[in-house]
Design an enzyme around this catalytic site. Structure first.
Site, PDB file in Angstrom:
ATOM      1  CB  SER A 276      -4.163 -29.294 110.585  1.00 21.26           C
ATOM      2  OG  SER A 276      -5.114 -28.932 109.427  1.00 21.26           O
TER       3      SER A 276
ATOM      4  CG  ASP B  10      -4.945 -43.046 119.681  1.00 20.50           C
ATOM      5  OD1 ASP B  10      -4.530 -42.065 120.170  1.00 20.50           O
ATOM      6  OD2 ASP B  10      -6.050 -42.325 119.406  1.00 20.50           O
TER       7      ASP B  10
ATOM      8  CE  LYS C 150      -6.558 -24.292 112.245  1.00 20.20           C
ATOM      9  NZ  LYS C 150      -7.811 -25.227 111.384  1.00 20.20           N
TER      10      LYS C 150
END
Length: 758
Positions: free
Chosen positions: A495, A506, A521
């Site tokens: 999560s 990124d 998740k």
């Protein structure tokens, strides 16, 4: 598959929103009120008009009418809350019926093919009857037949244990995974399966050195107890099983919580419940540890790991164990819970064990979760490097993205910032953020914490059911730590921790190291009290109708990739036991798919890309020479073999030979470790209590891993005092430290990073 929390974090969890979530502060992270209103508007407008109720608002529904209303409401909310907005049609209703059958008889050993054929009469009208009138008669009819078959099974097992002479000399094998197996053709075929299961369980107890008389008594009680337990289920409990089967057709994180389960959920979220600090789930008849709560008694003990299976529980020393195999999860949870300061003993099959006959007894004192054990902490490590000398690296362990409101409230970001400032004062050359045991938490904290390492930019994209995309970004333009950064992850990083790791990846800001990928998740759930919906339509239930937990949004990284299902893939993969276990979203039934949305423009340096090839090569060279990694590779191969085989020999001689070999290998490994002269590097501990004190104080004498992320090897010794496999955890962290020092070397000696626009 059910899941229950035994002490959980207050108001936060695996991306799930409680009634007062810490995510509710910033605009982009506000509760999705539009989504909730959208659900309620659609469902409520259809519910009453589509049901058979013609009651005045002043009237109270009786128990039968309340159940029908709850069923119809649940159906409509599920139809409107999911991303596909999928109507309960005949095809979906067929899956619903199958899920209910498996919820009762997951091993496909109790109900017969003739039973299922008889129940097929429900399929044609199931969708319409469920949607329009909330008809639950199929649930009760099927449940009654299930109880009849359980009675037959209990009688058969009792007689078998009286008359059978249990010998284990053949080459017979027991296939324990029957999730996709056909149900028995008739009663005779079922009895053959029951007999083989009893033989398997009998041999398990025999290999654990139990006496024949005791084994017969245990197995007879186990069979009879299952019947007694299931016959005691209330109509509301049966309804909960039925509606959970419906919810799980849509996705594995949607659940219906009846009155009692809702009360347990609220207690756990408020931390007023005392227990061992673990999330449990049922799997193949076993009570399995899904997640340990940071700072809880189980995590602090260091003796319990994610994936362990609890097969027995006893209240205190000298008390008899109660068998938990095949016991429904709520009843098992009630036995494990207890008052603060009391002792509970658990009989456990270690995660990844090659032989389920291996048992370990663990004693835990029930307690509340200590706040300081949940908080971020750090270490300074003077790591010896090739050619002589040391390099100082910092390690920050973050168990969760915690947050609490009000004066004096705790914040994961604020605490990590304090630790970073201290580590910078102590001149660390690089920093490791350890998220291996971080199951998530406050999304706002995840965004803010990412902002400590980047000047500004997007961190997460959240797509609602209506298709709106909201961007959570760091906008302060400041960076607290700008040096070499490594994020350590595992299958248990879920999560919010996946968002941090993925965003830093990124942005090209950190090297991601660990298991192949994180948990996966990538969805958000909210809790909808059903009495609220009913009251909006003037319906007064006869009792608390419970609540529905539904999925309302999905997470995406700045690149546009979802974290759902795929998780965040490591730049450098380290061999580990956790990577071989059946852990992650992909292991759940019917998970929402991975997808992408439009990526966002990211400006700035990709600091990692230019060095990845060299970092991977250096790490692979070290791993190839490392004895501990070699042992882990063997463990992983054994676990994978067990997963593929899904059967076990019923030859006592063969099983005892395997057991002896496993024990000998574990003992040899222990002796090899003792013979090695490896010494831990000089390590200093930094906590939020001593972070403002000058210097580092005295180094730790015997530094233990910051987080309890180690696993038992799949071939552990069978004795109850078997040594915990903590060297595996040390090995992973040590290699991460070496990768970090390689990274700092390459950054200082090599060329400048390639500046990219993405």
């Amino acid at each position: 598959m059910g899941t229950t929390v035994l002490n959980h974090k207050p108001g936060y969890g695996r991306g799930e929103r409680a009634n007062r979530s810490p995510c509710q502060k910033t605009m982009s992270m506000k509760p999705p009120t539009k989504s909730i209103s959208y659900i309620l508007a659609i469902s409520a407008s259809l519910i009453v008009s589509a049901t058979a109720f013609s009651l005045r608002s002043s009237e109270t529904l009786d128990a039968t009418e309340t159940k029908a209303a709850v069923t119809a409401i649940t159906t409509k909310i599920l139809e409107s809350s999911q991303f596909a907005h999928q109507r309960l049609d005949d095809a979906l209703a067929g899956k619903f019926l199958d899920r209910y059958l498996d919820a009762l008889d997951g091993g496909r050993m109790v109900l017969l093919q003739s039973d299922v054929a008889e129940f097929s009469r429900f399929r044609a009208q199931l969708a319409q009857a469920t949607r329009r009138s909330g008809d639950t008669s199929p649930a009760n009819t099927i449940f009654e037949r299930y109880l009849e078959r359980l009675d037959q099974r209990a009688a058969f097992v009792a007689e078998l244990l009286k008359t059978e002479k249990f010998e284990f000399t053949s080459d017979e094998r027991y296939h324990y995974d029957r999730k996709d197996a056909p149900r028995p053709l008739d009663l005779a075929a079922a009895q053959q399966l029951w007999r083989q299961q009893v033989r398997y369980e009998y041999l398990q107890e025999k290999l654990a050195d139990k006496k024949d008389a005791d084994i017969a008594q245990t197995l007879s009680k186990r069979s009879a107890r299952l019947v007694q337990t299931m016959r005691k289920l209330s109509p509301n409990a049966v309804l909960e099983l039925y509606l959970n089967a419906l919810a799980h057709v849509y996705d594995p994180h949607s659940n219906y919580l009846g009155r009692e389960q809702l009360a347990n959920f609220n207690i756990g979220m408020n931390l007023s419940l005392v227990g061992i600090g673990a999330t449990l789930q049922t799997e193949d008849g076993f009570c399995k540890i899904r997640e340990l709560v940071a700072g809880g008694p189980a995590a602090r003990s260091g003796q319990i790991k994610n994936g362990d299976r609890i097969v027995g529980v006893a209240q205190g020393e000298g008390q008899e164990f109660t068998d938990l195999v095949d016991m429904p999860l709520p009843q098992a949870v009630d036995l494990i819970r207890g008052a603060k300061g009391t002792t509970v003993r658990l009989s456990i099959i270690p995660a990844g064990a090659a032989d389920a006959a291996v048992r370990k007894t663990v004693s835990i004192v029930r307690d509340e979760i200590k706040l300081e054990d949940q908080q971020a902490k750090a270490r300074v490590v003077d790591l010896p490097v090739e050619g002589g000398g040391t390099k100082r690296v910092g390690v920050i362990d973050l168990p969760s993205f915690y947050a609490s409101e009000g004066k004096g409230g705790r914040s994961a970001t604020a605490d990590v910032a304090k630790l970073i400032r201290k580590l910078k004062q102590e001149n660390v050359t690089g920093l490791i953020l350890d998220l291996r045991r971080n199951g998530g938490g406050s999304l706002e904290e995840a965004i803010n914490l990412t902002g400590l390492f980047i000047p500004s930019g997007p961190v997460v994209q959240t797509r609602t059911m209506e298709g709106r995309v909201e961007v959570g970004a760091d906008r302060d333009g400041a960076t607290l730590y700008d040096g070499p950064l490594l994020v350590l992850t595992s299958r248990f990083s879920a999560s919010a921790s996946e968002i941090v790791a993925g965003a830093l990846q990124d942005h090209g800001r950190a090297v991601i190291v660990g298991d192949t990928s994180t948990f996966g998740k990538g969805t958000v759930q909210t809790m909808i009290p059903l009495d609220r919906v009913m009251k909006q339509e003037g319906l007064t239930p006869s009792e608390d109708p419970g609540a529905l937990k539904v999925t309302i949004s999905k997470f995406y990284l700045p690149s546009g990739k979802s974290t759902q299902l795929a998780g965040v893939k490591s730049d450098i993969i380290l061999p580990s036991i956790s990577d071989a276990l059946e852990v992650g979203e992909i292991e759940l039934e019917n998970p929402l798919p991975w997808d992408t949305i439009r990526g966002l423009e990211l400006a700035g340096e990709n600091r990692v890309g230019p060095y990845l090839s060299a970092l991977r090569a250096r790490s692979a060279e070290r791993i190839a020479k490392n004895v501990e990694f070699a042992e882990m590779q063997k463990d992983r191969a054994q676990i994978r073999k067990n997963r593929e085989t899904k059967s076990v020999s019923l030859s006592e001689a063969e099983r005892r030979r395997e057991k002896a070999e496993n024990e000998a290998r574990a003992e040899a490994r222990k002796n090899e470790r003792l013979a090695r002269t490896d010494t831990a590097p000089t390590t200093y501990e930094v906590t939020l209590k001593n972070v403002t004190q000058p210097g580092l104080g005295e180094p730790l004498k015997n530094p233990k891993p910051l987080g309890q992320t180690a696993f038992k090897a799949p071939t552990p010794a069978s004795d109850e005092d078997a040594e915990d496999n903590t060297p595996a955890d040390d090995t992973l962290l040590r290699e991460a430290q070496h990768i970090l020092t390689d990274y700092t070397d390459l950054m200082t000696k090599g060329k400048s990073p390639v500046v990219t626009r993405r």
